[in-house]
Write an enzyme that holds these catalytic residues in place. Structure first.
Site, short mmCIF file in Angstrom:
data_model
loop_
_atom_site.label_atom_id
_atom_site.label_comp_id
_atom_site.label_asym_id
_atom_site.label_seq_id
_atom_site.Cartn_x
_atom_site.Cartn_y
_atom_site.Cartn_z
N HIS A 103 0.85 -1.24 0.05
CA HIS A 103 -0.04 0.09 0.04
C HIS A 103 0.95 1.26 0.13
CE1 HIS A 103 -3.31 -2.72 1.57
NE2 HIS A 103 -3.41 -2.52 0.37
N GLY A 104 0.82 2.20 -1.09
CA GLY A 104 1.47 3.12 -1.20
C GLY A 104 1.78 4.00 -0.01
N TYR A 125 -11.05 -8.62 9.40
CA TYR A 125 -11.77 -8.14 8.40
C TYR A 125 -11.76 -8.89 6.93
CZ TYR A 125 -8.32 -4.96 7.09
OH TYR A 125 -7.09 -4.55 6.48
N HIS A 140 2.97 -4.11 6.04
CA HIS A 140 1.88 -3.36 5.98
C HIS A 140 1.97 -2.21 7.34
CE1 HIS A 140 -0.73 -4.83 2.95
NE2 HIS A 140 0.14 -5.87 3.15
N ASN A 192 -3.68 -5.27 -2.84
CA ASN A 192 -4.15 -6.28 -2.05
C ASN A 192 -5.38 -6.74 -2.22
OD1 ASN A 192 -2.89 -8.31 -0.23
ND2 ASN A 192 -3.93 -7.44 1.43
N ARG A 193 -5.97 -6.35 -3.42
CA ARG A 193 -7.29 -6.81 -3.63
C ARG A 193 -7.61 -7.20 -5.07
NH1 ARG A 193 -7.10 -5.34 0.99
NH2 ARG A 193 -8.22 -4.15 2.25
N GLU A 229 1.58 -6.48 9.96
CA GLU A 229 1.12 -4.98 10.19
C GLU A 229 2.43 -4.81 11.34
OE1 GLU A 229 -1.21 -3.39 8.79
OE2 GLU A 229 -2.16 -4.97 7.92
N GLU A 265 1.76 3.28 3.15
CA GLU A 265 2.32 2.36 4.38
C GLU A 265 3.83 2.19 4.02
OE1 GLU A 265 -0.31 -1.01 4.62
OE2 GLU A 265 -1.94 0.20 4.82
ZN LIG Z 1 -1.80 -2.40 3.94
#
Ligand SMILES: [Zn+2]
Ligand SMILES: *[C@@H]1O[C@H](CO)[C@@H](O)[C@H](O)[C@H]1NC(C)=O
Ligand SMILES: *[C@@H]1O[C@H](CO)[C@@H](O)[C@H](O)[C@H]1NC(C)=O
Length: 486
Positions: free
Chosen positions: A123-124, A284, A224, A184-185, A306, A126
């Site tokens: 994710h850009g 989630y 992440h 990530n989707r 994370e 993160e």
């Molecule tokens: Zn992430």
């Protein structure tokens, strides 16, 4: 796989289905505002847009720019040239190379050793992972032949580090890539088929998929930010419900995640997550995530880590965060070498290594052996008894009982060829991953008309419920039920 055996009409229908499935996705990807006509979900997506924190110049001070990271990677490559190699797995949308550092005592050769990949900055917004991964590479280089763990890792495995999977998102200071797609989707999903064609994937996603096909990864982790927890598969449930949904290797994954969290400065003390680990779908559910795809199609055991509560901690804190994660990273890597079942598979008639696969009785998953050396590396919880089976199409499977203590077990298999044709299909290795778009085509020709009929019904139903289904899926793709998506 056997695309040629599939009836062309069937293919046409699949393409039609996919075309319909893709329409709303692309519309949303261009901005998200397009969703606002849709009751509940419109408000969810609006909230998500409002939640997006503004990233100020002040917050990014002290972080490497993309150009600086590229320089750092090449500087590492020349400084540590005898235990590393720098290579590219492709380019981002805006043409930035996706550079990988491979660390090993024989970086340019294939060896019968486990391989691990670390991926940062999926994710850009993160960016902690990309910084920490450069610390890891440099630490290994500085401590090789000085520190036993560093030496063990360099000499007994191949470590591949991709500091940034999403350089464009980083430059844009947002989560998605340059097309604003959440990477990530963007992977093919086991339950929802919208992502199944590799040709429709983002270039960053495609680069990872091809990489996993080429290398023989045993395990991996993506980094992440926004929470402190080690997350493991499955990431989604069949009915999109939020609950614990373990994969066949649930025990193995809980063990791996615990190795990380217990070795961390304070991850295991988490109040939100017991032991500092969580099942993805319980936290989630997401669809199209990278970790489930790796496990299913690469036979690669991937965690989603994370590693900091804040996405943009002050740059001065980065070296502390690295220190907090150092033993976790090293112990996770070392656990691939020091425990589990390892060995090679050979053909009895030729004496040659063969790319068979290994299963453990009671666990419905396979790891495959490499093409070059027939070596396999099976991570499994220590301190138990297992029945290990090796199989390969055209050969009689063989199994052995072992007691796995804390140490790794070495177990080679020599398989007798089996003339009987019937074995062939039964033993097909699903992780052979010549997959890409082929992965949904496990269809026997004999059943083609039944499938066609079912598809016609599905297509009709799909058209009727198109709007409803699409908006529900989109809600899951773009708005996790946590206020901040990590
Ligand atoms: Zn992430
Ligand atoms: C790499 O270089 C160092 C320092 O010159 C040397 O000690 C080490 O043996 C080399 N390692 C390999 C794998 O060649
Ligand atoms: C872990 O330590 C960091 C830094 O001291 C702190 O900010 C964080 O709240 C701690 N987390 C837990 C779960 O103890």
């Amino acid at each position: 796989m056997a695309i040629s055996r599939i009836h062309p009409l069937f293919l046409l229908l699949l393409l039609l289905l996919r075309a319909f499935a893709l329409l709303p996705t692309q519309a949303a990807a261009r901005g998200g505002h397009d969703l606002s006509d849709d009751g509940d979900h419109g408000s969810v997506s609006r909230n998500l847009l409002q939640d997006k924190p503004h990233i100020t110049e002040e917050m990014t001070r002290g972080y490497m720019s993309n150009a600086e990271l590229e320089t750092a990677v090449h500087a590492f490559g020349s400084r540590c040239s005898n235990i590393s190699r720098v290579y590219s797995i492709g380019k981002s949308v805006n043409d930035f190379p996706l550079l990988v550092i491979e660390i090993s005592d024989k970086p340019r050769q294939r060896e019968a050793e486990p391989a691990f990949k670390f991926i940062g900055n999926v994710h850009g917004d993160e960016p902690v992972g990309r910084e920490v991964l450069m610390h890891l590479a440099n630490w290994l280089c500085d401590n090789y032949l000085k520190d036993p763990l560093a030496t063990l890792i360099v000499e007994n495995m191949h470590l591949h580090i991709l500091p940034t999977m999403n350089p464009d998102g980083f430059a844009l200071r947002w989560r998605g890539n340059a097309n604003n797609i959440d990477l990530n989707r963007d992977f093919p999903d086991q339950f929802f088929s919208v992502n199944n064609d590799i040709n429709y994937r983002q270039p960053e996603t495609r680069a990872i998929m091809n990489w996993v096909k080429q290398e023989h990864f045993t395990a991996s982790a993506s980094l992440h930010g926004g929470a402190l927890v080690a997350n493991y598969p499955w990431d989604g449930t069949k009915d999109t419900g939020k609950r614990y949904y373990g994969c066949p290797d649930d025990k193995t994954f809980r063990h791996m995640a615990s190795v990380y969290s217990q070795s961390h400065y304070n991850m295991s003390l988490s109040k939100e997550f017991e032991g500092g680990i969580t099942n993805g779908a319980l936290w989630y559910p997401i669809y199209g995530g990278m970790q489930d795809w790796n496990y299913i199609h690469g036979g690669c055991f991937e965690l989603t880590l994370e590693i900091s509560d804040t996405k943009w901690p002050k740059a001065a804190e980065l070296s502390v965060i690295w220190e907090h994660n150092r033993m976790s990273m090293l112990n996770l890597l070392a656990s691939l070498i020091k425990s589990g079942v390892h060995g090679r598979i050979f053909a009895a008639d030729t004496g040659r290594p063969i790319p068979g696969s290994v299963t453990i009785k009671g666990i419905d998953s396979k790891v495959r052996a490499s093409r070059t050396f027939g070596d396999y590396h099976r991570i499994i919880v220590p301190g138990e008894k297992y029945e290990v089976m090796a199989s390969m199409e055209g050969f009689r499977p063989k199994s052995t009982r072992i007691v796995l203590e804390q140490e790794a077990v070495n177990l080679d298999f020599i398989l007798e060829p089996d003339g009987a044709d019937g074995q062939m299909k039964l033993l097909r290795n699903d992780y052979g991953c010549r997959c890409g778009s082929g992965m949904m085509f496990h269809v026997e020709e004999a059943h083609i008309w039944l499938y066609l009929l079912v598809l016609c019904v599905v297509l009709t139903l799909y058209l009727v419920f198109k709007r409803k289904t699409a908006s529900r899926l989109l809600a899951y793709r773009y708005s996790p039920r946590r206020p901040v998506a990590v």
